[in-house]
Design a protein around this motif. Sequence first.
Motif, PDB file in Angstrom:
ATOM      1  N   THR A  78       0.812  -1.228   0.000  1.00  0.00           N
ATOM      2  CA  THR A  78       0.000   0.000   0.000  1.00  0.00           C
ATOM      3  C   THR A  78       0.843   1.275   0.000  1.00  0.00           C
ATOM      4  O   THR A  78       0.696   2.130   0.880  1.00  0.00           O
ATOM      5  CB  THR A  78      -0.980   0.004   1.212  1.00  0.00           C
ATOM      6  OG1 THR A  78      -1.456  -1.307   1.452  1.00  0.00           O
ATOM      7  CG2 THR A  78      -2.171   0.914   0.950  1.00  0.00           C
ATOM      8  N   LEU A 127      -8.941   0.621   0.867  1.00  0.00           N
ATOM      9  CA  LEU A 127      -8.493   1.275   2.101  1.00  0.00           C
ATOM     10  C   LEU A 127      -9.580   1.240   3.175  1.00  0.00           C
ATOM     11  O   LEU A 127      -9.308   1.556   4.326  1.00  0.00           O
ATOM     12  CB  LEU A 127      -8.057   2.714   1.799  1.00  0.00           C
ATOM     13  CG  LEU A 127      -6.692   2.816   1.108  1.00  0.00           C
ATOM     14  CD1 LEU A 127      -6.489   4.193   0.506  1.00  0.00           C
ATOM     15  CD2 LEU A 127      -5.567   2.498   2.076  1.00  0.00           C
ATOM     16  N   ARG A 186      -6.448   2.408  -7.060  1.00  0.00           N
ATOM     17  CA  ARG A 186      -6.101   1.870  -5.735  1.00  0.00           C
ATOM     18  C   ARG A 186      -6.533   0.398  -5.624  1.00  0.00           C
ATOM     19  O   ARG A 186      -5.808  -0.431  -5.077  1.00  0.00           O
ATOM     20  CB  ARG A 186      -6.758   2.729  -4.643  1.00  0.00           C
ATOM     21  CG  ARG A 186      -6.512   2.257  -3.224  1.00  0.00           C
ATOM     22  CD  ARG A 186      -5.049   2.156  -2.860  1.00  0.00           C
ATOM     23  NE  ARG A 186      -4.341   3.425  -2.901  1.00  0.00           N
ATOM     24  CZ  ARG A 186      -3.010   3.534  -2.741  1.00  0.00           C
ATOM     25  NH1 ARG A 186      -2.256   2.474  -2.511  1.00  0.00           N
ATOM     26  NH2 ARG A 186      -2.431   4.711  -2.806  1.00  0.00           N
ATOM     27  N   GLU A 236      -3.121  -4.847  10.392  1.00  0.00           N
ATOM     28  CA  GLU A 236      -3.160  -5.202   8.968  1.00  0.00           C
ATOM     29  C   GLU A 236      -3.277  -6.706   8.732  1.00  0.00           C
ATOM     30  O   GLU A 236      -2.618  -7.491   9.411  1.00  0.00           O
ATOM     31  CB  GLU A 236      -1.880  -4.708   8.266  1.00  0.00           C
ATOM     32  CG  GLU A 236      -1.796  -3.208   8.164  1.00  0.00           C
ATOM     33  CD  GLU A 236      -0.556  -2.762   7.390  1.00  0.00           C
ATOM     34  OE1 GLU A 236      -0.144  -3.462   6.451  1.00  0.00           O
ATOM     35  OE2 GLU A 236      -0.008  -1.707   7.756  1.00  0.00           O
ATOM     36  N   PRO A 264       0.295   4.713  -6.244  1.00  0.00           N
ATOM     37  CA  PRO A 264       0.190   3.392  -6.883  1.00  0.00           C
ATOM     38  C   PRO A 264       1.188   3.292  -8.029  1.00  0.00           C
ATOM     39  O   PRO A 264       1.837   4.272  -8.392  1.00  0.00           O
ATOM     40  CB  PRO A 264      -1.247   3.341  -7.385  1.00  0.00           C
ATOM     41  CG  PRO A 264      -1.743   4.732  -7.391  1.00  0.00           C
ATOM     42  CD  PRO A 264      -0.874   5.544  -6.484  1.00  0.00           C
ATOM     43  N   ASN A 307      -4.136  -1.713  -7.356  1.00  0.00           N
ATOM     44  CA  ASN A 307      -2.917  -1.799  -6.560  1.00  0.00           C
ATOM     45  C   ASN A 307      -3.016  -2.936  -5.540  1.00  0.00           C
ATOM     46  O   ASN A 307      -2.051  -3.656  -5.293  1.00  0.00           O
ATOM     47  CB  ASN A 307      -2.665  -0.458  -5.861  1.00  0.00           C
ATOM     48  CG  ASN A 307      -1.415  -0.469  -5.005  1.00  0.00           C
ATOM     49  OD1 ASN A 307      -1.488  -0.712  -3.804  1.00  0.00           O
ATOM     50  ND2 ASN A 307      -0.273  -0.247  -5.622  1.00  0.00           N
ATOM     51  N   TYR A 308      -4.193  -3.106  -4.976  1.00  0.00           N
ATOM     52  CA  TYR A 308      -4.364  -4.152  -3.959  1.00  0.00           C
ATOM     53  C   TYR A 308      -4.241  -5.564  -4.528  1.00  0.00           C
ATOM     54  O   TYR A 308      -3.822  -6.474  -3.824  1.00  0.00           O
ATOM     55  CB  TYR A 308      -5.699  -3.978  -3.226  1.00  0.00           C
ATOM     56  CG  TYR A 308      -5.554  -3.071  -2.030  1.00  0.00           C
ATOM     57  CD1 TYR A 308      -4.945  -3.553  -0.868  1.00  0.00           C
ATOM     58  CD2 TYR A 308      -5.964  -1.753  -2.057  1.00  0.00           C
ATOM     59  CE1 TYR A 308      -4.758  -2.732   0.224  1.00  0.00           C
ATOM     60  CE2 TYR A 308      -5.792  -0.924  -0.964  1.00  0.00           C
ATOM     61  CZ  TYR A 308      -5.190  -1.420   0.170  1.00  0.00           C
ATOM     62  OH  TYR A 308      -4.995  -0.615   1.254  1.00  0.00           O
ATOM     63  N   ILE A 368      -4.709   0.020   7.207  1.00  0.00           N
ATOM     64  CA  ILE A 368      -3.528   0.872   7.331  1.00  0.00           C
ATOM     65  C   ILE A 368      -3.726   1.760   8.555  1.00  0.00           C
ATOM     66  O   ILE A 368      -4.784   2.375   8.694  1.00  0.00           O
ATOM     67  CB  ILE A 368      -3.388   1.755   6.063  1.00  0.00           C
ATOM     68  CG1 ILE A 368      -3.080   0.898   4.841  1.00  0.00           C
ATOM     69  CG2 ILE A 368      -2.342   2.839   6.241  1.00  0.00           C
ATOM     70  CD1 ILE A 368      -1.705   0.289   4.838  1.00  0.00           C
ATOM     71  N   TYR A 409      -8.667  -2.780   4.328  1.00  0.00           N
ATOM     72  CA  TYR A 409      -7.310  -3.138   4.728  1.00  0.00           C
ATOM     73  C   TYR A 409      -6.846  -2.079   5.727  1.00  0.00           C
ATOM     74  O   TYR A 409      -6.833  -0.881   5.404  1.00  0.00           O
ATOM     75  CB  TYR A 409      -6.381  -3.193   3.509  1.00  0.00           C
ATOM     76  CG  TYR A 409      -5.022  -3.710   3.869  1.00  0.00           C
ATOM     77  CD1 TYR A 409      -4.806  -5.067   4.053  1.00  0.00           C
ATOM     78  CD2 TYR A 409      -3.972  -2.833   4.084  1.00  0.00           C
ATOM     79  CE1 TYR A 409      -3.565  -5.544   4.421  1.00  0.00           C
ATOM     80  CE2 TYR A 409      -2.729  -3.305   4.452  1.00  0.00           C
ATOM     81  CZ  TYR A 409      -2.525  -4.662   4.620  1.00  0.00           C
ATOM     82  OH  TYR A 409      -1.292  -5.128   4.999  1.00  0.00           O
TER      83      TYR A 409
END
Lengths: 148, 783
Positions: free
Chosen positions: B195, B704, B281, B689, B199, B284-285, B709, B707
């Motif tokens: 993360t 987000l 995003r 996390e 990205p 990206n995950y 963060i 997950y």
Amino acid sequence: MKISGSYTIKAARDAVFSRLTDPQAIANCLPGVENLNQVAPDQYEMAMTVAIGPVKGTFTGKVQLSDINPPESYRMAIEGQGKPGFARGNGSVVLRAIDDGTTEILYEGDVELGGPFAGVAQRMLGGVAKRMIEQFFSCIERQMGAGA
Amino acid sequence: MAVTKLFGAAVKRREDPRLITGRGNFTDHVRLPGTLVMAIKRSPHAHARIVRIDTSKARAMRGVVAVYTGQDLADKLAPVPCAWLIPDSDLKVPPYRAVAVDKVRYVGDAVAVVVAENRYIAQDAVDAIDVEYEPLPAVVDQEKALEPGAPQLYDEVPNNLAFHWKLHAGDFDAAWNAAEVRLSRRLVNHRLIPTAMEPRGALAAFNPGTGELTIWCTSQNPHVHRLLLSAVTGLPETQIRVIATDVGGGFGSKIPMYAGEMIAAAISKELGRPIKWIETRQENYVATIHGRDHIQYVDIAAKRDGTITAVRVRAYANMGAYLSTAAPGVPTWLFGLMLQGAYAIPVVHCDVYGVLTNTTPTDAYRGAGRPEATYLLERMIDILARELGMDPTEIRRKNFIPKDKFPYTTPTGLQYDSGDYEATLDRALELVDYRTLRQQQAELRQRGRYIGIGFSTYVEVCGLAPSQAAGAMGFQGGLWESATVRVHPTGKVTVFTGSNPHGQGEETTFAQLVADELGVPFEDVEIVHGDTEMVPFGMGTYGSRSTAVGGAALVHACRKVKEKAQRIAAHLLEVSPEDLAFENGRFFVKGAPDRGMTFQEVALQAYLAWKLPRDIEPGLEATHFFDPVNNTFPFGCHICVVEVDPETGKVDFLEYVAVDDVGNVINPMIVDGQVHGGIAQGLAQAVYEFAAYDQNGQLLTASLMDYAIPKASMLPAFTVDRTVTPTPVNPMGVKGAGETGTIASTPAVVNAVIDALAPFGIEHIDMPLTPERIWRAVRERSA
């Protein structure tokens, strides 16, 4: 994800069963259904818009009824694909006559989400699915004129 | 070491005004006329056969320029490369197609690519592509993937086993049989998602006129990416320019060569137009590497007095669906070599099974292998201490490698450069007032309140090097670093470093080094990085190596420059070079300080070249490629103090103390910042996390929202202190500070929570220690 529950309708079991398996009633009562066409006996094609949390999209797919055992039980399988991913569901519905004018619907099933839909929506799925099912049954109940 | 004023000074980061006011130069900021936008259609299935792809609707859309399937790109791109080929492990590297052909193997695997006039059209066209899949059973758990009858990802990789790697030092069976205490446990080091704030993305611009490809991308190692892009596209290296000016975080996730960047390059070459691709995003995950995901079976042999005599580990590493660029080296060498930690354990046996599953590929994530080793050891030593009724500090002291034993050769052959482990423990105990804290803990327990104190006395390997070792480990590259120091006629200096930062503040720390070495003002030093056309070949930034290796290359290059300047000055002052002294940026004759020249005056003379001796070339610049003789080994002691509410399972952080020893420190403010960030990441692994997959291979934490963060409010204040034990490995005596926080903090936090729960008889809970997991553990014990 496993989903199960029950719903009681003030109507006779035979009537509830035929209404629940009537494609027109399904199309009218399942939230977000845009169209539902029969393509084979007990098999339908459907387009449906679903919103779970921030993810919203239209799914197109199939509904298949099986093991139809009037007026007691049937199985239903749904699968759909759309921009936010795919959904698959599979479950059984059992109708129990409590008395001549009251029927309890017991349902249980397994729902699987895939793609981006799963990544953000899964944890909200239980609540949303439950709400949709209740909306469906209460709509059926209203249509049968049996509600309050 | 140059004794001047900037080394050790908390100079403010000169890159920050640019970065925090939106004036950074990130990949997505680069605009080229005529750019087309690329978007990738990704599989929603974890494992499925591709039956049919219908791109006709997408192709017909207005504004869509091209649509490619895996089949269309198969002959334009070689597979995504794997570049850490660990030896003697029966390693199998199955082909990793940039766009899947025939079969998808994880949610997020690319199935088709759209190129369109803008991003909106590209995304709509992706949605209009109709892919028919035949879903196959998926497997996400590495132990289940090895079981007979498990779904098979590849015909050519039986039982999904990509490798079995061994590192055996000493006679484990003898130690086990002779042991007075034997402990066996299973520990899970769960999956994490890096993360990074920025990205991944790429802007690939192929010029059909010159045949050159310029690619802006998010990279921790632009030259390595250039080399790999050359290999996969067939373009010679001389025709490829990789530019990664500002990189918004990486933590290892921007080391690998990925499909997205490769596809953008190939399509730009094909269409002769610039192609931009920026990850969302959510992409990206699923499409950028994950980290950790290690299941460990640990056996520890010890004496009753607490002396550990052997450690044996059998670990199952989840590699994901394909082997990412550096992936095989992470759970093997970077893990197994550190299994003795800070302790004089004579016997170490390690077996690692690398398993392919229907999940996003894993690779190096901050700490990479070392957090897995440190967590295992620091957890087991606490379990052993409790078994023996010893204080966790006492058992650590008992096993520490004593400070007079350095350099210390570990059983598996590493040479720890320098260390004083007790000193960091002593300092940390002083900072938390340990004795008082234990008394408070006992008193509070009487009143039904549960505080816990957790330790982590870690050592880590960083400043990854040397090249010879890299070769022996199967790493397909060297581990040196380059620097060019160019002094301009005005005496201003430009430095070209091969170590491309992704947020660590090199533009500041490297300028501090140069200002000291050459006696020039800090403001006169410019640091250039991240452009393969300007910078000599460099290996990049990872493994906390930028300063220890890249900084050292820089200092050596400065010294070459200074030596030449001194010879020029000597010639002009008509003395011999050894008669000159250098102070505050000025050469002068020893004993006659009035006779001298400033560095700037010498620089001008070097370029005028009117009066140079015949054996000195004009100009003033030098390049140095530094290949250190060894890694560096930072160490320290982290102490975490928590209070756990057994009714709700909630963890409150009361105190966090980190005493690290990273050798000499160039900029304490920057090191503090890296330690803070590292602790935040490591602590987050311990309690927040968690990358969760369902059994069908759907990633359930792909945003987000899902997950966890950590936010600032979820973290305690950190007390950070240091001891200083310089390393002999580089001229500055610096070790490396980028990963200490991540490596040390996770076990300190878990040990603290478990210590708090000791009255409930709880010995271990697998991470993350969420309120639910703690609550369940307490309920089970109380029932």
